[in-house]
Design a protein around this motif. Structure first.
Motif, PDB file in Angstrom:
ATOM      1  N   ALA A 197       0.871  -1.177   0.000  1.00  0.00           N
ATOM      2  CA  ALA A 197       0.000   0.000   0.000  1.00  0.00           C
ATOM      3  C   ALA A 197       0.910   1.230   0.000  1.00  0.00           C
ATOM      4  CB  ALA A 197      -0.905  -0.014   1.223  1.00  0.00           C
ATOM      5  N   ALA A 198       1.322   1.626  -1.185  1.00  0.00           N
ATOM      6  CA  ALA A 198       2.328   2.684  -1.333  1.00  0.00           C
ATOM      7  C   ALA A 198       1.862   3.679  -2.378  1.00  0.00           C
ATOM      8  CB  ALA A 198       3.665   2.076  -1.750  1.00  0.00           C
ATOM      9  N   GLN A 199       2.571   4.810  -2.462  1.00  0.00           N
ATOM     10  CA  GLN A 199       2.271   5.772  -3.514  1.00  0.00           C
ATOM     11  C   GLN A 199       3.563   6.305  -4.115  1.00  0.00           C
ATOM     12  OE1 GLN A 199       0.131   9.273  -2.035  1.00  0.00           O
ATOM     13  NE2 GLN A 199       0.723   8.717   0.045  1.00  0.00           N
ATOM     14  N   PHE A 200       3.451   6.743  -5.376  1.00  0.00           N
ATOM     15  CA  PHE A 200       4.606   7.318  -6.057  1.00  0.00           C
ATOM     16  C   PHE A 200       4.679   8.806  -5.738  1.00  0.00           C
ATOM     17  CE2 PHE A 200       6.532   9.703  -9.499  1.00  0.00           C
ATOM     18  CZ  PHE A 200       7.725   9.037  -9.678  1.00  0.00           C
ATOM     19  N   VAL A 201       5.854   9.257  -5.345  1.00  0.00           N
ATOM     20  CA  VAL A 201       6.122  10.677  -5.153  1.00  0.00           C
ATOM     21  C   VAL A 201       7.465  10.963  -5.814  1.00  0.00           C
ATOM     22  CG1 VAL A 201       6.480  12.558  -3.509  1.00  0.00           C
ATOM     23  CG2 VAL A 201       4.847  10.737  -2.968  1.00  0.00           C
ATOM     24  N   ALA A 202       7.482  11.931  -6.726  1.00  0.00           N
ATOM     25  CA  ALA A 202       8.714  12.256  -7.456  1.00  0.00           C
ATOM     26  C   ALA A 202       9.796  12.729  -6.498  1.00  0.00           C
ATOM     27  CB  ALA A 202       8.436  13.321  -8.505  1.00  0.00           C
ATOM     28  N   LEU A 203      11.043  12.477  -6.844  1.00  0.00           N
ATOM     29  CA  LEU A 203      12.172  12.914  -6.016  1.00  0.00           C
ATOM     30  C   LEU A 203      12.120  14.416  -5.742  1.00  0.00           C
ATOM     31  CD1 LEU A 203      15.075  10.895  -7.683  1.00  0.00           C
ATOM     32  CD2 LEU A 203      14.274  10.612  -5.335  1.00  0.00           C
ATOM     33  N   GLU A 204      11.673  15.168  -6.741  1.00  0.00           N
ATOM     34  CA  GLU A 204      11.654  16.620  -6.571  1.00  0.00           C
ATOM     35  C   GLU A 204      10.573  17.091  -5.588  1.00  0.00           C
ATOM     36  OE1 GLU A 204      10.318  15.757 -10.919  1.00  0.00           O
ATOM     37  OE2 GLU A 204      11.637  14.838  -9.425  1.00  0.00           O
ATOM     38  N   ASP A 205       9.682  16.176  -5.179  1.00  0.00           N
ATOM     39  CA  ASP A 205       8.635  16.520  -4.207  1.00  0.00           C
ATOM     40  C   ASP A 205       8.922  15.959  -2.819  1.00  0.00           C
ATOM     41  OD1 ASP A 205       7.120  17.982  -6.018  1.00  0.00           O
ATOM     42  OD2 ASP A 205       6.109  16.198  -6.780  1.00  0.00           O
ATOM     43  N   LEU A 206      10.177  15.634  -2.548  1.00  0.00           N
ATOM     44  CA  LEU A 206      10.578  15.169  -1.217  1.00  0.00           C
ATOM     45  C   LEU A 206      11.241  16.310  -0.449  1.00  0.00           C
ATOM     46  CD1 LEU A 206      12.063  11.659  -2.101  1.00  0.00           C
ATOM     47  CD2 LEU A 206       9.725  12.209  -1.414  1.00  0.00           C
ATOM     48  N   ARG A 207      11.036  16.320   0.854  1.00  0.00           N
ATOM     49  CA  ARG A 207      11.592  17.370   1.704  1.00  0.00           C
ATOM     50  C   ARG A 207      12.096  16.765   3.012  1.00  0.00           C
ATOM     51  NH1 ARG A 207      10.398  19.283  -2.488  1.00  0.00           N
ATOM     52  NH2 ARG A 207       9.193  21.171  -2.979  1.00  0.00           N
ATOM     53  N   ILE A 208      13.011  17.453   3.673  1.00  0.00           N
ATOM     54  CA  ILE A 208      13.389  17.139   5.045  1.00  0.00           C
ATOM     55  C   ILE A 208      12.624  18.099   5.953  1.00  0.00           C
ATOM     56  CG2 ILE A 208      15.241  17.202   6.764  1.00  0.00           C
ATOM     57  CD1 ILE A 208      15.607  14.857   5.022  1.00  0.00           C
ATOM     58  N   SER A 209      11.888  17.550   6.922  1.00  0.00           N
ATOM     59  CA  SER A 209      11.136  18.394   7.850  1.00  0.00           C
ATOM     60  C   SER A 209      11.073  17.714   9.211  1.00  0.00           C
ATOM     61  CB  SER A 209       9.715  18.634   7.326  1.00  0.00           C
ATOM     62  OG  SER A 209       8.966  19.413   8.239  1.00  0.00           O
ATOM     63  N   GLU A 210      11.476  18.439  10.247  1.00  0.00           N
ATOM     64  CA  GLU A 210      11.418  17.940  11.626  1.00  0.00           C
ATOM     65  C   GLU A 210      12.080  16.569  11.765  1.00  0.00           C
ATOM     66  OE1 GLU A 210       7.419  18.159  13.064  1.00  0.00           O
ATOM     67  OE2 GLU A 210       7.301  20.335  12.803  1.00  0.00           O
ATOM     68  N   ASP A 211      13.272  16.475  11.185  1.00  0.00           N
ATOM     69  CA  ASP A 211      14.087  15.260  11.273  1.00  0.00           C
ATOM     70  C   ASP A 211      13.390  14.034  10.670  1.00  0.00           C
ATOM     71  OD1 ASP A 211      16.568  14.147  11.906  1.00  0.00           O
ATOM     72  OD2 ASP A 211      15.824  13.294  13.787  1.00  0.00           O
ATOM     73  N   ARG A 212      12.627  14.267   9.612  1.00  0.00           N
ATOM     74  CA  ARG A 212      12.009  13.164   8.863  1.00  0.00           C
ATOM     75  C   ARG A 212      12.133  13.454   7.375  1.00  0.00           C
ATOM     76  NH1 ARG A 212       8.020  10.053  11.380  1.00  0.00           N
ATOM     77  NH2 ARG A 212       8.224   8.732   9.522  1.00  0.00           N
ATOM     78  N   LEU A 213      12.194  12.387   6.592  1.00  0.00           N
ATOM     79  CA  LEU A 213      12.026  12.541   5.151  1.00  0.00           C
ATOM     80  C   LEU A 213      10.532  12.583   4.891  1.00  0.00           C
ATOM     81  CD1 LEU A 213      13.226  12.592   2.261  1.00  0.00           C
ATOM     82  CD2 LEU A 213      13.034  10.090   2.256  1.00  0.00           C
ATOM     83  N   CYS A 214      10.091  13.597   4.164  1.00  0.00           N
ATOM     84  CA  CYS A 214       8.660  13.796   3.947  1.00  0.00           C
ATOM     85  C   CYS A 214       8.340  13.908   2.466  1.00  0.00           C
ATOM     86  CB  CYS A 214       8.171  15.059   4.662  1.00  0.00           C
ATOM     87  SG  CYS A 214       8.348  15.016   6.459  1.00  0.00           S
ATOM     88  N   ALA A 215       7.101  13.541   2.124  1.00  0.00           N
ATOM     89  CA  ALA A 215       6.596  13.679   0.765  1.00  0.00           C
ATOM     90  C   ALA A 215       5.624  14.843   0.713  1.00  0.00           C
ATOM     91  CB  ALA A 215       5.892  12.393   0.346  1.00  0.00           C
ATOM     92  N   LEU A 216       5.783  15.687  -0.276  1.00  0.00           N
ATOM     93  CA  LEU A 216       4.864  16.798  -0.466  1.00  0.00           C
ATOM     94  C   LEU A 216       3.673  16.295  -1.276  1.00  0.00           C
ATOM     95  CD1 LEU A 216       4.418  19.861  -0.043  1.00  0.00           C
ATOM     96  CD2 LEU A 216       5.601  20.221  -2.237  1.00  0.00           C
ATOM     97  N   ILE A 217       2.526  16.103  -0.594  1.00  0.00           N
ATOM     98  CA  ILE A 217       1.329  15.545  -1.224  1.00  0.00           C
ATOM     99  C   ILE A 217       0.167  16.497  -0.969  1.00  0.00           C
ATOM    100  CG2 ILE A 217      -0.259  13.588  -1.308  1.00  0.00           C
ATOM    101  CD1 ILE A 217       2.037  11.842  -0.219  1.00  0.00           C
ATOM    102  N   ASN A 218      -0.378  17.039  -2.052  1.00  0.00           N
ATOM    103  CA  ASN A 218      -1.509  17.986  -1.939  1.00  0.00           C
ATOM    104  C   ASN A 218      -1.192  19.128  -0.983  1.00  0.00           C
ATOM    105  OD1 ASN A 218      -3.069  16.367  -3.697  1.00  0.00           O
ATOM    106  ND2 ASN A 218      -3.750  15.089  -1.983  1.00  0.00           N
ATOM    107  N   GLY A 219       0.022  19.629  -1.084  1.00  0.00           N
ATOM    108  CA  GLY A 219       0.409  20.768  -0.263  1.00  0.00           C
ATOM    109  C   GLY A 219       0.760  20.436   1.169  1.00  0.00           C
ATOM    110  N   GLN A 220       0.675  19.159   1.524  1.00  0.00           N
ATOM    111  CA  GLN A 220       0.981  18.725   2.901  1.00  0.00           C
ATOM    112  C   GLN A 220       2.265  17.903   2.921  1.00  0.00           C
ATOM    113  OE1 GLN A 220      -1.089  19.530   5.660  1.00  0.00           O
ATOM    114  NE2 GLN A 220      -2.084  20.844   4.127  1.00  0.00           N
ATOM    115  N   LEU A 221       3.049  18.052   3.990  1.00  0.00           N
ATOM    116  CA  LEU A 221       4.247  17.235   4.162  1.00  0.00           C
ATOM    117  C   LEU A 221       3.897  15.986   4.954  1.00  0.00           C
ATOM    118  CD1 LEU A 221       7.013  19.907   4.909  1.00  0.00           C
ATOM    119  CD2 LEU A 221       6.726  18.545   2.826  1.00  0.00           C
TER     120      LEU A 221
END
Length: 423
Positions: A197-221
């Motif tokens: 149960a996974a989703q595709f997120v492009a490399l360019e939509d990944l961020r570091i936030s609060e010591d986690r790797l996060c995906a930018l999905i619909n404007g949310q991390l």
């Protein structure tokens, strides 16, 4: 009688219906997917499968030992300083990679492995999806039938292992460059085959936030627990934020080292990826150390002499390759006297440390193409999935198998005298 369809028509009939999944049959203005079948024997299929599993065990044993070695050895193997702690993370030692690809050539001395794409292999869609479709199209039996199931099993096993080690596995993301058709669609295919149960997120939509790797999905991390990446780890180690130059890649590797991010392929796959490991394996083999008698036999049978310094001058012809090169980048071919025969013409990878490997001649085959009959050299890709031999794929190109080498579907022969034929 109706006229035989032209090669161009045949090609469109084969690849047209597949483009929703395999969109790069024509790449960079050149034909990539060929409309033909190269036939192999069941015996060849069995031997390359045996060699794949045997070498998988060699690599798993060697990498496990290297992961606990001094930093000096890891650095000598080309592991970036930023990755030193991350590559020590033990996940499933007997499964050096979830999905990797050995490259073999057929020589007068039998099949020989020339490199192991353990960390970020491509040709996945070609081997596991397109080849079977091509075989059905031409009425042939595919040597890869049903092997896509192995992908689901291997991904399930690595997730189960991470869970047993206490990792969170709720948020699973698969990533590649969103603009790169081949990488993006390869990863989407793997996601669909993984059963997760996974989703595709492009490399360019990944961020570091609060010591986690996060995906930018619909404007949310959204924090990521498990990350499959088609992004070379030696490149990740150097990644930084374009705005403030923050070392995002080093931070991601630190999360892996601290057990805050589960990564697929696991860190062991990166240790297996460096071609310098081939030199270590061969040196241990020559010294008669570390491996069992049977394992030494496998190394002798299926590997080539490989060193970090040139031991071939005035003895035999040789090849130089960068330790993290891909697609024939920065590869050079030499005669025994050191005379250059041919070298890659692109600019990538020339700054990397090189290995020196015994040069062997690749088998020549002919195939129809959009430009007529083409005679080229054949490279075999044999996938190792969850420690087991899996799908095969073939590419035909020049002496240096580059990015524009063509994908040639393969089928199993059904009668004597057909091996090595192309139809």
């Amino acid at each position: 009688m109706p006229a035989e369809p032209s090669y161009e028509m045949l090609r469109e009939q084969l690849y047209g219906p597949l483009r929703s999944i395999f969109s790069w049959d024509w790449m960079d203005g050149a034909e990539y997917g060929l409309a033909g079948i190269h036939l192999i024997s069941a015996q060849f299929r069995q031997e390359i499968a045996f060699a794949t599993e045997a070498l998988g065990r060699i690599y798993a044993k060697t990498v496990f030992a290297v992961q606990s070695a001094d930093d000096a050895l890891l650095l000598e193997l080309g592991i970036p300083e930023e990755a030193l702690l991350a590559v020590r993370a033990l996940v499933k030692p007997e499964m050096v990679t979830v999905i990797g690809r050995f490259d073999f050539v057929q020589t007068t001395e039998g099949i020989k492995m020339i490199e192991f794409n353990a960390d970020t292999p491509t040709s996945v869609v070609e081997a596991f999806f397109v080849n079977a479709k091509a075989c059905r199209f031409f009425g042939m039996q595919s040597p890869n039938e049903g092997m896509d199931e192995q992908i689901r099993e291997a991904f399930g096993r690595i997730i189960e292992t991470y869970q047993k080690q206490g990792y969170a596995t709720d948020s699973i993301v698969f990533s590649a460059l969103g603009w790169h058709d081949e990488d993006r669609d390869t990863v989407k295919y793997l996601l669909n085959q993984s059963g997760l149960a996974a989703q595709f997120v492009a490399l360019e939509d990944l961020r570091i936030s609060e010591d986690r790797l996060c995906a930018l999905i619909n404007g949310q991390l959204v924090p990521i627990d498990v990350w499959y990446r088609l992004h070379a780890l030696e490149k990740l180690a150097l990644d930084s934020d374009e705005r403030d130059q923050y070392p995002t890649g080093a931070h991601v590797l630190d999360l892996v080292a601290r057990g805050k991010l589960a990564m697929i392929n696991p860190p062991s796959a990166f240790v297996a990826q460096t071609k310098a490991l081939q030199s270590l394996i061969w040196n241990l083999h020559e010294a008669g150390e570390f491996y069992t008698t049977e394992e030494h036999q496998w190394i002798e049978a299926y590997m080539l002499p490989t060193y970090m310094e040139n031991r071939f001058i005035n003895k035999s012809s040789f090849v130089t390759k960068p330790i993290f090169g891909r697609e024939g980048g920065a590869v050079s071919l030499y005669e025994a006297d050191g005379q250059l025969v041919e070298k890659d013409k692109d600019d990538l990878y020339w700054d990397q440390p090189m290995i020196y490997q015994k040069r062997v001649e690749m088998e020549e085959v002919e195939s129809n193409t959009m430009n007529g009959l083409y005679k080229g050299r054949l490279l075999w890709g044999s996938f190792l999935v969850g420690g087991k031999a899996s799908a095969l794929c073939a590419r035909i190109g020049e002496r240096i198998t580059g990015n524009l080498s063509c994908f040639l579907p393969i089928g199993l022969i059904t009668s004597e005298g057909e091996e090595g034929k192309c139809i």
